[in-house]
Scaffold this motif. Structure first.
Motif, PDB file in Angstrom:
ATOM      1  N   VAL A  35       0.851  -1.218  -0.046  1.00 32.37           N
ATOM      2  CA  VAL A  35      -0.143  -0.159  -0.137  1.00 32.37           C
ATOM      3  C   VAL A  35       1.078   1.182  -0.117  1.00 32.37           C
ATOM      4  N   ASN A  36       1.867   1.263   0.908  1.00 29.63           N
ATOM      5  CA  ASN A  36       2.729   2.445   0.771  1.00 29.63           C
ATOM      6  C   ASN A  36       3.389   2.605  -0.537  1.00 29.63           C
ATOM      7  N   GLU A  37       4.028   1.728  -0.877  1.00 28.74           N
ATOM      8  CA  GLU A  37       4.745   1.806  -2.176  1.00 28.74           C
ATOM      9  C   GLU A  37       3.849   2.452  -3.333  1.00 28.74           C
ATOM     10  N   SER A  38       2.467   1.822  -3.334  1.00 26.10           N
ATOM     11  CA  SER A  38       1.501   2.267  -4.472  1.00 26.10           C
ATOM     12  C   SER A  38       1.295   3.814  -4.223  1.00 26.10           C
ATOM     13  N   ARG A  39       1.175   4.247  -2.830  1.00 26.28           N
ATOM     14  CA  ARG A  39       0.998   5.845  -2.699  1.00 26.28           C
ATOM     15  C   ARG A  39       1.752   6.557  -3.211  1.00 26.28           C
ATOM     16  N   VAL A  40       3.239   5.943  -3.268  1.00 24.52           N
ATOM     17  CA  VAL A  40       4.114   6.910  -3.710  1.00 24.52           C
ATOM     18  C   VAL A  40       4.507   6.858  -5.257  1.00 24.52           C
ATOM     19  N   GLY A  41       3.465   5.867  -5.992  1.00 23.54           N
ATOM     20  CA  GLY A  41       3.473   6.068  -7.332  1.00 23.54           C
ATOM     21  C   GLY A  41       4.052   4.829  -8.089  1.00 23.54           C
TER      22      GLY A  41
END
Length: 315
Positions: free
Chosen positions: A184-190
């Motif tokens: 989730v965190n990596e998807s939030r940064v693009g």
């Protein structure tokens, strides 16, 4: 003079133990300056000499190996094992353990015994990390069926895929929660969520989770009812889990026998040291005894590798 050397060795062992207890294994302290802490400055205490010494030691080790570490005790290995410790800190702990074990062996059985015990410390640390990694991966595989049920329920309730994954990350325990939070965190940064999920599956060596990632990727491309597809994937994973459980039960006897065969020589050696130290002490002081230990160690390594390949079933 005869009593001075053992006394010096015992004193050195005690000093190393105290150094490990108060320096290496000290609780982690906050790096926030004293002026920015909520506690009043009059009640704040300065760092002790041992704390400053431990900080300097860890910083020197970090400059030597880097922030990511190197060799078997790198950051990736620690993350896979779930160890919340920097590589430099672990290397300092291992070095302190080698010092303590070497001094203890020197006092008990001479230089050969000290060298042997000091050599076994990094091997034992590496083996402990490997066992923690395998246990963490097995725990991840056991959590997957419940994860799919949670995802399908969230999707049927109208949530998006990433919202369903985020909700599952809050409900499950480690290691699944950590991997889902990372996705989730990596998807939030693009980053691409599909690629992140495939990397997580590769990192945890989970073919089942790669199926989940493929199902989500295909659904993004062609559409359809993702919850129904995940139900079918979940049924397949549950059937595979049952088969894995049956195989583990059949292979448990062989694994237990291998553990006994590997641990028996070390247990007998320890018992002989307690019962008759002079009888077995010649193995660590005489040239022929040290040669026999080297040959025995090589034979034990070959036998252990052979038995591990026999009892390890890949499917």
């Amino acid at each position: 003079m005869d009593l001075l050397i053992p006394a010096a060795g015992i004193a050195a062992c005690l000093g190393a133990c105290l150094l490990t207890l108060f320096v290496v294994l000290r609780p982690a302290s906050a790096e926030v300056p004293l002026s920015r802490r909520r506690v009043h400055r009059d009640h704040a205490t300065e760092a002790s000499a041992l704390t400053r010494l431990s900080g300097v030691t860890v910083q020197a080790m970090e400059r030597r190996v880097g922030a990511a570490g190197s060799g078997p005790f790198n950051r990736q290995m620690l993350e896979l094992a779930g160890v919340k410790m920097a590589p430099a800190e672990l290397l300092v702990v291992v070095a302190a353990g080698m010092l303590i074990a070497g001094l203890a062996g020197l006092v008990i059985g001479g230089p050969g015994m000290g060298l042997l015990l000091a050599t076994l410390v990094p091997f034992a640390a590496w083996l402990t990390l490997r066992l923690k990694v395998d246990k963490r991966r097995a725990r991840f595989a056991d959590q997957l069926p419940d994860l799919i049920m949670t995802l399908t329920g969230s999707l049927r309730a109208g949530h998006s895929v990433m919202r369903a994954i985020d909700g599952a990350a809050q409900e499950f325990d480690a290691p699944l929660s950590e991997e889902l939070s990372r996705i989730v965190n990596e998807s939030r940064v693009g980053r691409d969520p599909d690629q992140t999920m495939l990397e997580s599956a590769h990192r945890m060596r989970s073919e089942d989770f790669s199926w989940v990632a493929d199902a989500i990727r295909i659904n993004r491309e062609v559409g359809g009812d993702l919850s129904q597809v995940l139900d079918q994937v979940g049924d397949t994973i549950r059937e595979r889990s049952q088969i894995k459980g049956q195989i583990r039960a059949l292979a448990a006897e062989g694994k237990f026998s291998a553990y006994i065969l590997v641990g028996l020589p070390f247990a007998i050696t320890a018992i002989m040291f307690v019962m008759n130290p002079s009888y077995i002490g010649s193995l660590f002081t005489e040239t022929l005894g040290i040669l026999m230990l080297v040959v025995g160690g090589i034979s034990m390594a070959i036998g252990t590798l052979w038995m591990s390949r026999i009892i390890q079933i890949k499917f």
